[in-house]
Scaffold this active site. Sequence first.
Site, PDB file in Angstrom:
ATOM      1  N   LYS B 181     -18.895   5.106  14.347  1.00  0.00           N
ATOM      2  CA  LYS B 181     -20.008   5.953  13.469  1.00  0.00           C
ATOM      3  C   LYS B 181     -20.322   5.173  12.163  1.00  0.00           C
ATOM      4  O   LYS B 181     -19.324   5.324  11.538  1.00  0.00           O
ATOM      5  CB  LYS B 181     -19.270   7.393  13.153  1.00  0.00           C
ATOM      6  N   GLY B 233     -12.635   4.610   3.961  1.00  0.00           N
ATOM      7  CA  GLY B 233     -13.335   5.506   3.202  1.00  0.00           C
ATOM      8  C   GLY B 233     -12.330   6.055   2.172  1.00  0.00           C
ATOM      9  O   GLY B 233     -11.488   5.337   1.651  1.00  0.00           O
ATOM     10  N   SER B 234     -12.315   7.453   1.848  1.00  0.00           N
ATOM     11  CA  SER B 234     -11.606   8.022   0.504  1.00  0.00           C
ATOM     12  C   SER B 234     -10.313   8.198   0.997  1.00  0.00           C
ATOM     13  O   SER B 234      -9.914   8.484   2.226  1.00  0.00           O
ATOM     14  CB  SER B 234     -12.365   9.213   0.151  1.00  0.00           C
ATOM     15  N   THR B 235      -9.395   8.191  -0.140  1.00  0.00           N
ATOM     16  CA  THR B 235      -7.868   8.509   0.234  1.00  0.00           C
ATOM     17  C   THR B 235      -7.815   9.934   0.795  1.00  0.00           C
ATOM     18  O   THR B 235      -6.925  10.160   1.542  1.00  0.00           O
ATOM     19  CB  THR B 235      -7.173   8.090  -0.690  1.00  0.00           C
ATOM     20  N   GLU B 236      -8.641  10.655   0.253  1.00  0.00           N
ATOM     21  CA  GLU B 236      -8.542  12.036   0.635  1.00  0.00           C
ATOM     22  C   GLU B 236      -8.720  12.374   2.044  1.00  0.00           C
ATOM     23  O   GLU B 236      -8.350  13.141   2.819  1.00  0.00           O
ATOM     24  CB  GLU B 236      -9.706  12.802  -0.007  1.00  0.00           C
ATOM     25  N   GLY B 238      -8.657  10.012   4.406  1.00  0.00           N
ATOM     26  CA  GLY B 238      -7.573   9.133   5.121  1.00  0.00           C
ATOM     27  C   GLY B 238      -6.373  10.141   5.184  1.00  0.00           C
ATOM     28  O   GLY B 238      -5.599   9.988   6.418  1.00  0.00           O
ATOM     29  N   GLU B 255      -8.216   2.026   5.611  1.00  0.00           N
ATOM     30  CA  GLU B 255      -8.544   1.290   4.334  1.00  0.00           C
ATOM     31  C   GLU B 255      -9.271   2.413   3.408  1.00  0.00           C
ATOM     32  O   GLU B 255     -10.265   2.874   3.503  1.00  0.00           O
ATOM     33  CB  GLU B 255      -9.592   0.044   4.645  1.00  0.00           C
ATOM     34  N   CYS B 289     -14.143  -0.358  -2.990  1.00  0.00           N
ATOM     35  CA  CYS B 289     -12.751   0.183  -2.899  1.00  0.00           C
ATOM     36  C   CYS B 289     -11.911  -0.643  -3.713  1.00  0.00           C
ATOM     37  O   CYS B 289     -11.052  -0.120  -4.401  1.00  0.00           O
ATOM     38  CB  CYS B 289     -12.497   0.448  -1.694  1.00  0.00           C
ATOM     39  N   GLU B 386     -10.498   7.159  -8.852  1.00  0.00           N
ATOM     40  CA  GLU B 386     -11.626   6.198  -8.235  1.00  0.00           C
ATOM     41  C   GLU B 386     -13.143   6.902  -8.432  1.00  0.00           C
ATOM     42  O   GLU B 386     -13.288   7.695  -8.311  1.00  0.00           O
ATOM     43  CB  GLU B 386     -11.360   6.025  -6.725  1.00  0.00           C
TER      44      GLU B 386
END
Lengths: 280, 479
Positions: B181, B233-236, B238, B255, B289, B386
């Site tokens: 996606k 994508g974002s740590t959130e 993730g 990542e 990132c 970030e």
Amino acid sequence: MSNRIDVKKTYKLYINGAFPRTESGRTYEIKSAKGVFVANPCLASRKDLRDAVVAARAAHSGWNKATAYNRGQILYRIAEMLEGRRAQFVDEIMQLTDVTKVKAEKEVTDSVDRLVWYAGWTDKIASLAGSTNPVAGPFYNFTIPESMGVVAAIAPETPSLFGFIDVVAPIITSGNTVVVLASTKAPLSAMTFAEVLATSDLPHGVVNILTGKKEEIAPWMASHMDIDALDISGLPAKQHGPIKVAGAENLKRIHSFKSADPGRIIAFMEAKTVWHPIGL
Amino acid sequence: MSFEYAPAPESRALVSIKPKYGHFIGGKFVAGGKHFPTINPATEEVLSQIALAGKAEVDAAVKAARKAYTTTWSKMSGKERGKYLYRIARIMQERAREFAVLETLDNGKPIRESRDTDIPLAAAHFFYHAGWADKLEYAGLGTSPKPLGVAGQIIPWNFPLLMLAWKVAPALATGNTVVLKPAESTPLTALLFAEVCQQAELPAGVVNILTGDGSTGALIVNHPGIDKIAFTGSTEVGKIIARAVASTNKSVTLELGGKAANIVFDDAPIDETVEGIINGIFFNQGHVCCAGSRLLLQENVAEEVLHKLKNRMEKIRVGDPMDKNTDVGAINSKEQLVKITELAAAGDAEGAERWSPPCNLPAKGFWFAPTIFTGVTQAHRIAREEIFGPVLSVLTFRTPQEGIEKANNTPFGLSAGIWSEKGSRTLWASQQLRAGVIWANTFNKFDPTSPFGGYKESGWGREGGRHGLSAYLKGVSHE
């Protein structure tokens, strides 16, 4: 001789190279396989875990910086010390788990051999897990594996000595420090092994040992924000999910293993890639 | 006398964008139900209507991927699999300009970057992994490496085609099939990649592409027919994924975010360093990132570096991404612009000092001037969070040890930069830094042979190189 009263050992925790009692004052009773009282080991608390993590974190920089050759010699030294105290370990294994002498002896032999095996890995694993990378440009580029930091671990219930060593050795081989929960029912091997560690030139805080309940300690380990990774080989599979959920808070690397192989060392290492330009 | 650049726009005649796109499932384009627009962030022009995949489409794509895995792809020899990847790499090279134009239109990044970085690297990624397909047993990842099955892959909007290549190439080389996606705001190059798969005659279902938003991503993550999740994508998000798959047998690579320190020691070559700082934070509008978003200057050179940095920033050309002379393009979305604006306002509010060069930003589209904040402390939000935009936070340090401590004072650990002429100091610093990619006297360099990925909350696993293969192979205990 028969009238002599034994001097029994008080089994305590092993944190930062010392043998403290749990700060909580809690203990639990363990009995021999035949149902006779053996000892009141510590029922470690969340505070004990935190203290152990502080010790492990403080010890990481020195152990990580130690040369691989030096770490290998210390791991080999641990094997030497264990070999010298075979009889005591055989007795304790037989006392708590009701196995035959032959089986108990084999467990101690396997434990010594496993330590020697990992001792030899300290200065080889980086050659295996690292690389130089031929990037399309004028750069020197190489990937170096290094230790992650503080790893927490749950040792399996049985075999209580071999299982414990099988969990701890690969973690510290690469330069990590560890906080490990020993077998609940058969913690004597681990606590006596602490005495082996204490006489093996292993820097204080590299291995810290707790005794107590998995269902208490494991979730605390999973949610502790200064633990980098977790080996849950000693936890039943159905408990892995909730532990992984809790560990996601700081994205701990959480693994469990069925066998010994170099991948077990690499699992608790990070690959660092360094670029530098080449030029006159 | 002043010299002005004449406009040098790239032609968009090379691309034909359909008014409406469906999904790519089982080797065919399938009409979608609901649609949403994808826009050019530099002009706010609607480029096309994109299909929003729901449960039925996700089911169909997973089914197609499973069928392709069991009947074709897992049975094919590595040698033959590799040839498909080589074909894909070659077609991407042939159609590189088309991809570059499309990427710039949909993403807002300067054509110079999509043309010279994103697309060539994406093709190189396929070429590199093609060669692995028949050599996996020599990769040192077990004697009999086996694929995982169907991989669900969710990629971000900052490097749309490049992130696709980072995900799809290793998955296919190792014998997995994929359901991918692309990001909601940048689907067009992924849809063009579907055409490349058709031209390469890739067996149907080996690559499936579903467009959609976060809800589509969640359906993929939670689908029981998927063996592997790869997310950038974002740590959130993730962490949400890590929790979602905790009780399953899915393997995961993540990542995630970063807040990279770019450390300048007092023996650094100042002119090169300034170029490195610019590249570190303003490359791709700072939508990176691994961007060097925290500049750590040794105190005794701070003034000189800042003076030269500001001079250099005055020469940055912000504007039309399709102009070949543009250095900094458009912010990818309104949502991202709001986030950058909010964090920069927090920098003002917390007492840091903001500076931007004078620049005329276009009236339409989403724009943010290259910005630096000085007087930043470690507690400031702009030093901890970030920003993912062209905003640099500047801190100082006195001793090398202090510099390293500040650099490592973050939950992230994706990348770091070191600037010094002294070899032993550079190696010492690279050893001390807790980050997965260290750029010494360079920044933001990428290569298919070079593993990329982070420590701590920057993610799990590596992409690229020998290390990246293990993310898609069974029986690799350190995956």
